[in-house]
Design a protein around this motif. Structure first.
Motif, PDB file in Angstrom:
ATOM      1  N   ALA A   1     -14.455   5.467  -4.711  1.00 47.83           N
ATOM      2  CA  ALA A   1     -13.097   5.194  -5.175  1.00 47.83           C
ATOM      3  C   ALA A   1     -12.161   5.001  -3.989  1.00 47.83           C
ATOM      4  O   ALA A   1     -11.332   4.085  -3.962  1.00 47.83           O
ATOM      5  CB  ALA A   1     -12.606   6.334  -6.051  1.00 47.83           C
TER       6      ALA A   1
ATOM      7  N   THR B   1      -8.930  -2.606  -1.035  1.00 50.29           N
ATOM      8  CA  THR B   1      -8.057  -3.457  -1.846  1.00 50.29           C
ATOM      9  C   THR B   1      -6.653  -3.489  -1.256  1.00 50.29           C
ATOM     10  O   THR B   1      -6.043  -4.556  -1.103  1.00 50.29           O
ATOM     11  CB  THR B   1      -7.984  -2.926  -3.290  1.00 50.29           C
ATOM     12  OG1 THR B   1      -9.294  -2.730  -3.769  1.00 50.29           O
ATOM     13  CG2 THR B   1      -7.258  -3.906  -4.191  1.00 50.29           C
ATOM     14  N   TYR B   2      -6.171  -2.295  -0.869  1.00 50.39           N
ATOM     15  CA  TYR B   2      -4.840  -2.219  -0.264  1.00 50.39           C
ATOM     16  C   TYR B   2      -4.801  -3.042   1.013  1.00 50.39           C
ATOM     17  O   TYR B   2      -3.898  -3.844   1.239  1.00 50.39           O
ATOM     18  CB  TYR B   2      -4.482  -0.774   0.048  1.00 50.39           C
ATOM     19  CG  TYR B   2      -3.151  -0.630   0.733  1.00 50.39           C
ATOM     20  CD1 TYR B   2      -1.977  -0.612  -0.009  1.00 50.39           C
ATOM     21  CD2 TYR B   2      -3.067  -0.573   2.116  1.00 50.39           C
ATOM     22  CE1 TYR B   2      -0.758  -0.527   0.617  1.00 50.39           C
ATOM     23  CE2 TYR B   2      -1.843  -0.493   2.750  1.00 50.39           C
ATOM     24  CZ  TYR B   2      -0.696  -0.469   1.996  1.00 50.39           C
ATOM     25  OH  TYR B   2       0.520  -0.398   2.612  1.00 50.39           O
TER      26      TYR B   2
ATOM     27  N   THR C   1     -12.927   1.652  -2.217  1.00 49.29           N
ATOM     28  CA  THR C   1     -12.487   0.512  -3.011  1.00 49.29           C
ATOM     29  C   THR C   1     -10.976   0.366  -2.960  1.00 49.29           C
ATOM     30  O   THR C   1     -10.452  -0.722  -2.674  1.00 49.29           O
ATOM     31  CB  THR C   1     -12.919   0.685  -4.489  1.00 49.29           C
ATOM     32  OG1 THR C   1     -14.266   1.110  -4.502  1.00 49.29           O
ATOM     33  CG2 THR C   1     -12.768  -0.601  -5.252  1.00 49.29           C
ATOM     34  N   SER C   2     -10.270   1.466  -3.201  1.00 49.77           N
ATOM     35  CA  SER C   2      -8.815   1.346  -3.241  1.00 49.77           C
ATOM     36  C   SER C   2      -8.269   1.039  -1.856  1.00 49.77           C
ATOM     37  O   SER C   2      -7.358   0.224  -1.700  1.00 49.77           O
ATOM     38  CB  SER C   2      -8.188   2.623  -3.804  1.00 49.77           C
ATOM     39  OG  SER C   2      -8.687   3.733  -3.101  1.00 49.77           O
ATOM     40  N   GLY C   3      -8.879   1.661  -0.824  1.00 47.68           N
ATOM     41  CA  GLY C   3      -8.415   1.398   0.531  1.00 47.68           C
ATOM     42  C   GLY C   3      -8.599  -0.046   0.926  1.00 47.68           C
ATOM     43  O   GLY C   3      -7.686  -0.685   1.454  1.00 47.68           O
TER      44      GLY C   3
END
Lengths: 387, 458
Positions: free
Chosen positions: A200, A207-208, A203-205
């Motif tokens: 998680a 994406t950012y 992925t979020s990192g």
């Protein structure tokens, strides 16, 4: 093995004919909670096990139709209602052009629904902790044997009876299958949860990073930063650092024609009307006159516009002075303005100015018509009527 | 030649037992790769890297590095796209259409052909994406509610392409995965390694070879095959619309959809044969992918090759019959103009050489077949080149005629796409069973109940 519970009793057979016969006899003996495991689908097994035909097709049908209607309705809504736009002369609802996408969405939705429906409804979700896994039985039916297992939840289940029954079917071997009473969920292990958390985070990192940083780096930021002069921005190209420049000395604007009579009082010798009074020319003059001149001088040049009563009054174009003007003088006034009248040069090009001059001449003659003019007009009207 | 046509030839040769079939197919997954494998992989990866470098430079400097410019705005990028989509079609044809036609021989080659479909569509999908010039903005191709309150143009064939190719990829992938589930279960039950077992367990979705599941599974497989069949026809039809819906002479032709589909199957089968000849040799699968399989595929190549040849002829006939000058000019220019060399490579590779497959001897000779299928691959690539470039380079206005010359970067991307394809194929052969274990078992001799199911006699 006393903390383990019995799942069922399994028998293994070594050829497809035997397993079909065994399945038939199991049904006849009244067992309903049983299963047959084969390394590949054996023809005729559904009949032998008395299974009802699969209802999977209904899911496919429902979702396929949903896909068609959704796609069609969505295209109708976007192309006809939300942002109607004529493209290639097609109607807003261009059904033939919508068919390909409708078809693709139908297939996509039906396929995904079939597979997901099969795994969730018909297989009751993937069961990786099913008691049959990791048994000797499963290892054999996975390769080339054919197995039949009668589950302990069957209402006719009695260990000895079932064993005798299975032995009567002439199998290679018989196995009792147990499962742990207490289930453990490997999904809840801390290691797995940490793994999930790490995924998680990554992925979020990323994406950012991609959306907020990467897309503003070269070459992704091209088009927003271009190597060209921007009037509102400083420029390193010039010593004074200004991006906004005056044109080079002596620059001539496109279509610029020097006006030789500038500042003269009566430049008529310089300005000859080069246009013949034709019907087209007068029509052009009329339309330009009504747009630019009539707001002050009135629709027929009487000076009777809504500005009458203001100071100074807009002058009439039918005064003797105006009638005595040469064409060149009227042109000169249009270009330079007079008293409180501004220059109309920016709004009218050379041809249009001369056309307005010609139209003013038409108005003046009509307002002060001589007898011969009236006779002529009457004659013309008669001719027209008789025609 | 004394062949008994009254008896069906066994699909699996050599009288292999079920366990032997499994052993044979699963062996590459259990053994460590040898040196040959790494040599093959390094060649493929090198080609892939050439493509990656060309692509990186194209991104950084822009598409001006490519040879296409007015009037030839579509060149290698679109040619490669159509070529790779076409390659993919053979897989779906083998796995879906032959399944519906109850062709048992498909089982030996279906898995591999499906995998090739997926890899080919990946290669194909790259090209329209990078051909937009700024691929990081390709999200605009999808209809999503956005700040511009604009929608995509649903009446444009280029948008149909987006839907067709992405649907095709998804459905092929799902279809392939569904076929893999029982094999994953088999692999899970035979492996001793803990890591492998975990991976196989996840992907096998708890499969237990249960007959209650097989029943739904077979139904699902049939439904998916039923969908994949019109889908595969629709995909190349829509790709052909990219050309046919325009009004350019040489593109604006109603024969394009069937012609493109036939060409796709033609080139796809050629590619499948090219790769399978190596695979059956390297992994000792001669008994599962038999000479009969190759023979049948060569027959399909012959048949579709003649369909393509018919389309070439018909295009010329219609150009003459239509009486449209521009149309007639384009076709004469195709065959005798500056790109005549490409046209005649296409005709000889696609129409003339495959005629050798009329002879049984040539259909069953590996060297002859290798030469012909590679020529077919070349010819089909040139077919797309001829369609795309020759129609564009001389259209209505002689003042804007041009001549397209590809640059190094164009070739780099072409080589890179082959590199990507073969890298994926080579990795696939060592990670997943290249033949469907459960399907081949089901068609082996003695695998199904005898005619009366053994029940009546029992």
């Amino acid at each position: 093995m006393h903390n383990n519970k019995l799942y069922g009793i399994a028998a293994i057979f070594d050829n497809p004919d035997k397993i079909i016969a065994a399945a038939k006899k199991t049904v006849e003996a009244g067992y309903s909670k049983f299963d047959v495991n084969t390394p590949y689908p054996v023809h005729g097994m559904e009949k032998a096990m008395k299974l009802k035909p699969s209802k999977l097709g209904f899911i496919t049908l429902v979702f396929g139709l949903t896909g068609s209607f959704l796609a069609l309705f969505f295209m109708y809504w976007t192309m006809s209602l939300d942002y109607p736009m004529i493209i290639g002369g097609k109607p807003f609802f261009a059904l033939p052009a919508f068919i390909p996408v409708t078809f693709e969405v139908t297939v996509l939705l039906a396929t995904l629904a079939t597979v997901i429906g099969m795994i969730t409804f018909f297989f009751k979700f993937p069961e990786n902790h099913h008691p049959l896994h990791d048994t000797n039985y499963m290892k054999q039916v996975s390769i080339d044997k054919f197995g039949l297992v009668i589950e302990s939840v069957d209402k006719n289940f009695e260990i000895e009876k079932v064993k005798d029954f299975l032995n009567s079917l002439n199998p290679i071997s018989i196995e009792e299958i147990y499962y742990k009473e207490k289930e453990t969920y490997s999904v809840l292990e801390p290691r797995f949860l940490t793994f999930l958390f790490a995924i998680a985070l990554v992925t979020s990192g990323s994406t950012y990073f991609i959306l907020n940083k990467l897309l503003y780096m070269t070459p992704f930021n091209w088009m927003s930063e271009q190597l060209k002069l921007n009037p509102q921005k400083p420029s390193e190209l010039f010593a004074d650092g200004f991006g906004m420049r005056n044109p080079v000395k002596g620059t001539v604007a496109r279509g610029f024609m020097p006006y030789l009579a500038k500042g003269q009082n009566n430049p008529t010798e310089l300005l000859e009307n080069p246009y013949l009074i034709t019907e087209e020319n007068i029509k052009l003059g009329k339309s330009k006159y009504l747009t630019f001149c009539s707001p002050c001088h009135g629709n027929y040049g009487d000076g009777d516009s809504r500005l009458r009563g203001q100071f100074p009054n807009p002058p009439s174009l039918h005064s003797q002075r105006a009638r005595d003007f040469k064409d060149g003088m009227i042109y000169h006034v249009i270009v330079n303005g007079q008293n409180s009248m501004p220059s109309y040069a920016p709004y009218l090009n050379v041809e249009e100015r001369w056309a307005v001059v010609n139209y003013i001449r038409v108005l003046q003659r009509a307002k002060n018509a001589s007898d011969s003019d009236i006779q002529f007009v009457k004659k013309e009207n008669l001719n027209n009527a008789s025609n | 030649m004394n062949i008994d046509y009254s008896k069906e030839a066994p699909v699996v040769a050599g009288r292999l037992s079920l366990a032997e079939i499994e052993e044979l197919v699963a062996k590459p997954l259990d053994t460590k790769p040898d040196r040959k494998y790494f040599i093959a992989l390094s060649i493929a990866v090198s080609a892939l890297m050439i493509g990656a470098i060309s692509l990186g430079l194209s991104f950084y400097w822009g598409l001006g590095l490519w040879g296409n410019n007015q009037p030839i705005g579509w060149a290698f990028d679109i040619v490669n796209f159509v070529f790779w989509v076409g390659i993919g079609h053979a897989g779906t044809l083998i796995s879906a259409i032959l399944f519906l036609l109850r062709q048992k021989w498909r089982t030996g080659i279906a898995r591999f052909a499906e995998a090739m479909t997926i890899f080919a569509v990946i290669c194909a999908g790259l090209f329209p994406a990078i051909h937009t010039g700024r691929p990081w903005l390709d999200g605009y191709l999808l209809p999503y509610p956005n700040q511009h309150s604009l929608w995509v143009n649903f009446t444009s064939p280029l948008l149909w392409d987006v839907f067709a190719v992405s649907t095709y990829f998804t459905v092929s992938l799902v279809f392939w995965y569904i076929g893999l589930i029982p094999d994953f279960a088999t692999l899970r039950d035979r492996t001793n390694s803990k890591i492998k077992k975990t991976i196989y367990s996840i992907f096998s979705l708890g499969w237990r070879h249960s007959s209650r599941h097989w029943q739904h599974y077979e139904k699902a497989y049939m439904l998916l095959a039923g969908f994949a069949t019109p889908l595969v026809l629709s995909v190349h039809t829509i790709v052909s619309f990219d050309f046919a819906v325009s009004i350019l002479p040489g593109w604006h032709t109603t024969i394009f959809p069937p012609y493109f589909v036939a060409g796709a199957i033609f080139s796809g089968f050629a590619m499948v044969v090219t790769v399978l000849v190596f695979v059956r040799k390297v992994f000792n699968l001669e008994n599962i992918i038999t000479m009969d399989h190759l023979d049948k595929m060569n027959k399909v190549i012959l048949a579709t090759g003649m369909m393509v040849g018919y389309a070439y002829g018909m295009e010329f006939f219609i150009a003459w019959y239509s009486g449209v000058q521009a149309e007639q000019f384009v076709f004469v220019n195709r065959a005798f103009g500056p790109y005549a060399w490409a046209y005649w490579i296409m005709v000889s590779c696609n129409v003339i050489f495959p005629q050798l497959f009329w002879f049984r001897k040539f259909r069953r000779s590996i060297p002859v077949m290798m030469v012909i299928v590679i020529l077919v691959n070349v010819g089909m690539w040139f077919e797309r080149f001829v369609i795309t470039v020759t129609s564009l380079h001389r259209d209505f206005l002689p003042s804007s005629w041009g001549y397209y010359v590809p640059t190094l970067y164009d070739f780099g991307l072409l080589i890179g796409s082959f590199g990507l394809f073969f890298t994926l194929v080579i990795l696939f052969t060592k990670t997943l069973p290249v033949v469907s274990i459960s399907e081949v078992k089901a068609v082996a001799e003695g695998a199904q109940p005898s005619h009366h199911g053994g029940v009546v006699n029992a």
